[in-house]
Design a protein around this motif. Sequence first.
Motif, mmCIF file in Angstrom:
data_model
loop_
_atom_site.group_PDB
_atom_site.id
_atom_site.type_symbol
_atom_site.label_atom_id
_atom_site.label_comp_id
_atom_site.label_asym_id
_atom_site.label_seq_id
_atom_site.Cartn_x
_atom_site.Cartn_y
_atom_site.Cartn_z
ATOM 1 N N GLY A 228 0.812 -1.211 0.000
ATOM 2 C CA GLY A 228 0.000 0.000 0.000
ATOM 3 C C GLY A 228 0.844 1.258 0.000
ATOM 4 N N GLU A 229 1.944 1.255 0.727
ATOM 5 C CA GLU A 229 2.810 2.428 0.771
ATOM 6 C C GLU A 229 3.486 2.680 -0.574
ATOM 7 O OE1 GLU A 229 5.430 2.199 4.149
ATOM 8 O OE2 GLU A 229 3.766 1.784 5.528
ATOM 9 N N PHE A 230 3.925 1.623 -1.243
ATOM 10 C CA PHE A 230 4.512 1.795 -2.575
ATOM 11 C C PHE A 230 3.444 2.215 -3.585
ATOM 12 C CE2 PHE A 230 8.163 -0.267 -0.764
ATOM 13 C CZ PHE A 230 9.222 0.221 -1.513
ATOM 14 N N HIS A 231 2.267 1.642 -3.474
ATOM 15 C CA HIS A 231 1.170 2.000 -4.377
ATOM 16 C C HIS A 231 0.805 3.471 -4.212
ATOM 17 C CE1 HIS A 231 -3.263 2.320 -5.216
ATOM 18 N NE2 HIS A 231 -2.840 1.780 -6.344
ATOM 19 N N THR A 232 0.733 3.944 -2.965
ATOM 20 C CA THR A 232 0.435 5.351 -2.698
ATOM 21 C C THR A 232 1.500 6.259 -3.306
ATOM 22 O OG1 THR A 232 -0.714 4.791 -0.645
ATOM 23 C CG2 THR A 232 0.079 7.058 -0.854
ATOM 24 N N ALA A 443 12.553 6.676 5.214
ATOM 25 C CA ALA A 443 11.954 7.047 3.931
ATOM 26 C C ALA A 443 10.728 6.176 3.695
ATOM 27 C CB ALA A 443 12.966 6.880 2.804
ATOM 28 N N SER A 444 10.171 6.258 2.500
ATOM 29 C CA SER A 444 9.045 5.397 2.121
ATOM 30 C C SER A 444 8.969 5.345 0.612
ATOM 31 C CB SER A 444 7.725 5.931 2.694
ATOM 32 O OG SER A 444 7.459 7.226 2.199
ATOM 33 N N GLY A 445 8.435 4.250 0.095
ATOM 34 C CA GLY A 445 8.239 4.136 -1.346
ATOM 35 C C GLY A 445 9.520 4.350 -2.126
ATOM 36 N N LEU A 446 9.412 5.169 -3.174
ATOM 37 C CA LEU A 446 10.514 5.352 -4.122
ATOM 38 C C LEU A 446 10.863 6.820 -4.372
ATOM 39 C CD1 LEU A 446 12.325 3.546 -5.847
ATOM 40 C CD2 LEU A 446 10.545 3.497 -7.602
ATOM 41 N N SER A 447 10.003 7.741 -3.942
ATOM 42 C CA SER A 447 10.163 9.143 -4.338
ATOM 43 C C SER A 447 11.421 9.803 -3.794
ATOM 44 C CB SER A 447 8.935 9.960 -3.924
ATOM 45 O OG SER A 447 7.821 9.626 -4.725
ATOM 46 N N TYR A 448 11.837 9.441 -2.577
ATOM 47 C CA TYR A 448 13.054 10.051 -2.031
ATOM 48 C C TYR A 448 14.269 9.690 -2.878
ATOM 49 C CZ TYR A 448 10.525 11.498 2.165
ATOM 50 O OH TYR A 448 9.652 12.098 3.029
ATOM 51 N N ASP A 449 14.350 8.436 -3.290
ATOM 52 C CA ASP A 449 15.479 8.028 -4.130
ATOM 53 C C ASP A 449 15.391 8.639 -5.520
ATOM 54 O OD1 ASP A 449 17.260 5.782 -2.725
ATOM 55 O OD2 ASP A 449 15.199 5.581 -2.032
ATOM 56 N N PHE A 450 14.176 8.789 -6.044
ATOM 57 C CA PHE A 450 14.014 9.469 -7.321
ATOM 58 C C PHE A 450 14.479 10.920 -7.210
ATOM 59 C CE2 PHE A 450 12.288 6.174 -9.753
ATOM 60 C CZ PHE A 450 11.903 6.634 -11.002
ATOM 61 N N TYR A 451 14.149 11.554 -6.099
ATOM 62 C CA TYR A 451 14.578 12.939 -5.889
ATOM 63 C C TYR A 451 16.112 13.031 -5.905
ATOM 64 C CZ TYR A 451 15.341 17.465 -3.647
ATOM 65 O OH TYR A 451 15.772 18.743 -3.374
ATOM 66 N N GLN A 452 16.763 12.151 -5.138
ATOM 67 C CA GLN A 452 18.219 12.220 -5.052
ATOM 68 C C GLN A 452 18.879 11.940 -6.390
ATOM 69 O OE1 GLN A 452 19.098 13.671 -2.523
ATOM 70 N NE2 GLN A 452 19.083 12.529 -0.604
ATOM 71 N N ALA A 453 18.319 11.038 -7.171
ATOM 72 C CA ALA A 453 18.875 10.748 -8.501
ATOM 73 C C ALA A 453 18.602 11.889 -9.466
ATOM 74 C CB ALA A 453 18.297 9.445 -9.037
ATOM 75 N N PHE A 454 17.374 12.403 -9.447
ATOM 76 C CA PHE A 454 16.966 13.450 -10.384
ATOM 77 C C PHE A 454 17.676 14.770 -10.110
ATOM 78 C CE2 PHE A 454 13.716 16.729 -11.638
ATOM 79 C CZ PHE A 454 13.875 16.574 -13.006
ATOM 80 N N VAL A 455 17.765 15.149 -8.833
ATOM 81 C CA VAL A 455 18.367 16.429 -8.468
ATOM 82 C C VAL A 455 19.872 16.294 -8.233
ATOM 83 C CG1 VAL A 455 18.330 18.314 -6.775
ATOM 84 C CG2 VAL A 455 16.189 17.225 -7.468
ATOM 85 N N GLY A 456 20.267 15.227 -7.544
ATOM 86 C CA GLY A 456 21.672 15.056 -7.196
ATOM 87 C C GLY A 456 22.527 14.512 -8.329
ATOM 88 N N PHE A 457 22.087 13.405 -8.941
ATOM 89 C CA PHE A 457 22.854 12.823 -10.045
ATOM 90 C C PHE A 457 22.739 13.686 -11.302
ATOM 91 C CE2 PHE A 457 22.119 8.109 -8.619
ATOM 92 C CZ PHE A 457 22.750 8.390 -7.422
ATOM 93 N N GLY A 458 21.518 14.104 -11.595
ATOM 94 C CA GLY A 458 21.250 14.739 -12.880
ATOM 95 C C GLY A 458 21.586 16.208 -12.958
ATOM 96 N N GLY A 459 21.667 16.884 -11.791
ATOM 97 C CA GLY A 459 21.942 18.317 -11.827
ATOM 98 C C GLY A 459 20.902 19.060 -12.643
#
Length: 509
Positions: A228-232, A443-459
């Motif tokens: 449910g947490e990943f689905h949310t 953390a929860s789900g996937l969004s925190y890691d997406f944030y770090q990859a999108f903002v941190g890795f991708g600049g």
Amino acid sequence: MAGSWGRPLVVCLCMALCCPWGGLSMPDPKHRESLIQMEVSMQTGGQMVLNEKEKQLNSRLVQMKQKVVTRANFPPAMHFFKARDLITESPIFKLLQKVPKGAALHVHDFSMTAVEWLVKNATYRPHLYMCCTDTRSIRFIFCSQIPEPLPHCSAWVLVEKLRAMTINVTELDDSIMKNLTLFTDLDPDVVYPTQDVVWGRFEEAFRALWGLVTFAPVFRDYYYQGLGEFHTDNVMYLELRALLPEIYELDGSTHSMTWTLKTYQEQTRQFTADHPDFFGVRIIFTIQRGVNSTTMAQVVAEAMKLKKDFPDFMAGFDLVGREDQGRPLWYFRNELSLPSDRGLQLPFFFHAGETNLEGSDVDQNLLDALLFNTSRIGHGFALLRHPVAKELSRKRGVALEICPVSNQVLKLVDDLRNHPGAVLMAENHPLVISSDDPAMFGASGLSYDFYQAFVGFGGLRSDLGTLKELAINSIRYSSLPAQQQEKALAFWQKKWDKFIFENTQSVQG
């Protein structure tokens, strides 16, 4: 679908340099621009063609990112425990939560569900006993009568009675919670000064929650809640690494691995029936990498049997635990060769390269994982130090499962701008973003890691096209058969189109 993310041939670099300029004259601005565009086109999402609505949303997304990148307290450069609240409150994160992220392909069974749920739900159930260890941790067990004493632990106390005697129940719950997660409000670099310290605490937290999550009624509910947490968080599919332990009942009786896997399957079917927009789950059976050869042979044999009995639900096999202190893959070369020797199919999804011990036996796990035809590589943090492994993984399309928050919290890297994933994304190396043990990290789900990859890795270069390709990658590199992948991609595309429409409308509004 294929036309939108199929990567066309990139113009050869030598063509961009075919008209040399003199060392003393100003370079041609057109040549400079062509080189810049070539680099952009080579990154993850660089070849993605956006439609008009996507371009509108992308323009807003890039503006939001520019405000983050120029701030002094740049979240990816901070320890996640310090940055979490900044990330949670940011407009980019709120948008990323809405993004259909496809699949989470690297998540562990007993760290997928919020610790808050575990404390507020599981520890309030009847017949739960707790004791305190010599190492200042805790242990739990559900039992119909006072359990037998546990070595190096205090006398068992019924949690229900403990709460009745406690003046401040919230304080007690918070104390329990701190034993089940790494997250701390204190300075994490002081609390966890070395890898040995943080990994020791990490493993202790798993031991603390074990008696809770392996109790059959909690086990079912914990898994359902985690889905449910990943689905949310707009994740539609999971590949879960699971130890398949013996699950126990109140009377002390236990269930087999087959029962555990079947229960996962039944709960997954129930969840997808309750949530028709969720695509499903597949299980990657795991074993601790510290076992001996005899045990590994037995477990691989069991894995082959489970794969035969659950061909569509069990994806394959992996070794888990701290790579630096576990046995390397090559140590188990005979046992891991059993499936091929017997002509049976058991796909591997090996953790490899989750280390900075360059040149050690463990550091060779990346090459060995590829020698054993691993389907994906878990973490692969050390890949940049292995040019042969890097080239093989690219040629074979063996994706890395990159988990930014995990790698930072477990002290492989401090500033996520320096994470190898930044280089790999710049080269569009096969990769997916996942969250490893989100509950352990606060953390929860996937969004925190997406944030770090999108903002941190991708600049500043990564954009909506990057997010789109990362989501597509998660399905493209999943263990789903080709026909199921196509179905999942079509499933995801509907979610994506809805997301674009709704958020373009809000931007226009």
